[in-house]
Design a protein around this motif. Structure first.
Motif, PDB file in Angstrom:
ATOM      1  N   ALA A   1       0.755  -1.267  -0.158  1.00 29.50           N
ATOM      2  CA  ALA A   1      -0.003  -0.115   0.109  1.00 29.50           C
ATOM      3  C   ALA A   1       0.948   1.264  -0.056  1.00 29.50           C
ATOM      4  O   ALA A   1       0.459   2.216  -0.335  1.00 29.50           O
ATOM      5  N   PHE A   2       2.086   1.091   0.428  1.00 25.45           N
ATOM      6  CA  PHE A   2       2.998   2.454   0.478  1.00 25.45           C
ATOM      7  C   PHE A   2       3.833   2.486  -0.736  1.00 25.45           C
ATOM      8  O   PHE A   2       4.678   3.387  -0.978  1.00 25.45           O
ATOM      9  N   VAL A   3       3.812   1.476  -1.718  1.00 19.91           N
ATOM     10  CA  VAL A   3       4.516   1.422  -2.970  1.00 19.91           C
ATOM     11  C   VAL A   3       3.480   2.109  -3.873  1.00 19.91           C
ATOM     12  O   VAL A   3       2.368   1.752  -4.140  1.00 19.91           O
ATOM     13  N   PRO A   4       4.117   3.218  -4.800  1.00 21.30           N
ATOM     14  CA  PRO A   4       3.091   3.926  -5.609  1.00 21.30           C
ATOM     15  C   PRO A   4       2.656   2.956  -6.999  1.00 21.30           C
ATOM     16  O   PRO A   4       3.601   2.920  -7.720  1.00 21.30           O
ATOM     17  N   LEU A   5       1.595   2.292  -6.985  1.00 19.73           N
ATOM     18  CA  LEU A   5       1.278   1.473  -7.777  1.00 19.73           C
ATOM     19  C   LEU A   5       0.325   2.175  -8.806  1.00 19.73           C
ATOM     20  O   LEU A   5      -0.188   1.200 -10.074  1.00 19.73           O
TER      21      LEU A   5
ATOM     22  N   SER B   1      -2.863  -0.221  -7.751  1.00 18.03           N
ATOM     23  CA  SER B   1      -2.930  -0.320  -6.296  1.00 18.03           C
ATOM     24  C   SER B   1      -4.062  -1.285  -5.747  1.00 18.03           C
ATOM     25  O   SER B   1      -3.989  -2.392  -5.135  1.00 18.03           O
ATOM     26  N   THR B   2      -5.378  -0.795  -6.096  1.00 21.20           N
ATOM     27  CA  THR B   2      -6.605  -1.419  -5.454  1.00 21.20           C
ATOM     28  C   THR B   2      -6.777  -2.871  -6.053  1.00 21.20           C
ATOM     29  O   THR B   2      -7.062  -3.948  -5.178  1.00 21.20           O
TER      30      THR B   2
ATOM     31  N   ALA C   1      -4.381  -5.180  -4.111  1.00 21.79           N
ATOM     32  CA  ALA C   1      -4.765  -5.260  -2.772  1.00 21.79           C
ATOM     33  C   ALA C   1      -5.858  -6.213  -2.993  1.00 21.79           C
ATOM     34  O   ALA C   1      -6.151  -6.991  -1.793  1.00 21.79           O
TER      35      ALA C   1
END
Lengths: 225, 99
Positions: free
Chosen positions: B29-33, B37-38, B41
């Motif tokens: 979650a701290f890595v800018p994807l 990102s979602t 996750a």
């Protein structure tokens, strides 16, 4: 036959354990009870699914406000609570194992641990709610967040409280049911042949855990990077 | 009863994997994807949920009717999500106000 039927209706196990009269045997009764719980959980999935669908639609429409709202949640507390709830699922699974093997004392111990972990989760959740109240992020009670995204942030927090609130209600019911199971186990109602209520309670408990596993990324995690 | 008894060792292994996956999803979650990102996750959450359903909830050894209940739930949930997303995700495509 009449004597057997009475023994089946009573929840005190007799030797040998008898199924309720509409079932052929205990195994069929166990299968039917388990399936009934799965169907109930399916309706629960629809309940949370409807809320999450609405959440998804609004998050797509107002992405900035939802990210901003998410940044006001405490990831540390959410993360700890995830570990606590997964731990409670482990103790619940071990309680079912103890019930299957007819081990009464381990069963009571694992049920008590499950209740304790459930209460720890509720305690941490209460601390979080207190922080939201203190910070003025509780729509409908006190909401003091200002800025261009204020309305969107308020919407995010409404979803946050509805989702985590309904989850917390489910967990409270779970704690109550597991407490009832602990009392019944203490009274010696469960044997290796007759432990379906423990198994079915476990299914419900694990489902509540799964809901939280999805709430963690959807509420806490997506605003971090 | 002839139900399958899963060993405590298996439960502990699944518990350990669930903890690792929880750490992974919080770390990622701290890595800018970006937009991934979602989805990433939610994929991890789905793997965790599958492990719980298969092992903790015994579906791996469950009856066909129980599996059917789970499949039906996911099927209807997919319809609900698809029905909502095909609206909100495609708004603005036609460049007509309100469409």
């Amino acid at each position: 036959m009449a004597v057997q039927t009475r023994a089946a209706i009573s929840d005190v196990p007799r030797e040998p354990a008898m199924p309720a009269e509409q079932f052929d045997d205990l195994e069929q009764q166990h299968r039917v009870a388990t399936f009934g719980m799965w169907v109930f959980l399916l309706t629960e999935l629809m309940l949370f699914g409807a809320l999450l669908s609405s959440y998804t639609a609004h998050r797509v429409l107002y992405p900035e406000g939802f990210v901003e709202g998410s940044r006001h949640l405490e990831v540390l507390l959410g993360g700890i609570n995830t570990v606590v709830l997964i731990g409670s699922s482990l103790t619940m699974a071990l309680a079912v194992h103890a019930a299957q093997t007819g081990a009464r004392r381990p069963l009571m111990g694992y049920l008590a641990l499950t209740i304790a972990l459930g209460l720890v989760f509720m305690g941490i959740k209460a601390v979080e709610y207190w922080h939201h109240y203190r910070d003025g992020l509780m729509p409908g009670v006190v909401f003091t967040y200002t800025g261009p995204l204020a309305q969107q942030v308020e919407l995010f927090f409404r979803f946050y409280f509805i989702l985590t609130g309904i989850h917390a209600i489910h967990l409270s019911i779970g704690i109550g049911v597991v407490t009832m199971m602990l009392i019944l186990a203490w009274r010696g109602r469960f044997t290796a042949d007759r432990h379906t209520p423990i198994e079915v309670t476990g299914l419900y408990w694990h489902f509540v855990d799964i809901v939280w596993i999805f709430l963690l990324p959807l509420l806490y995690l997506f605003g971090l990077s | 009863m002839s139900e399958h008894v899963i060993s405590p060792r298996t439960y502990l292994t699944v518990f350990a994997v669930l903890l690792v996956l929880t750490g992974t999803t919080i770390g990622l979650a701290f890595v800018p994807l970006g937009i991934w990102s979602t989805p990433v996750a939610l994929t991890i959450a789905a793997v965790k949920a599958s492990l719980i359903v298969a092992v903790f909830m015994h579906l791996r050894y469950g009856t066909a009717t129980s599996r059917l209940a789970v499949l039906a739930g996911m099927f209807w949930l997919a319809i609900m999500l698809a029905g909502i997303l095909d609206d909100v995700l495609t708004r603005g495509w036609l460049r007509i106000p309100g469409k």
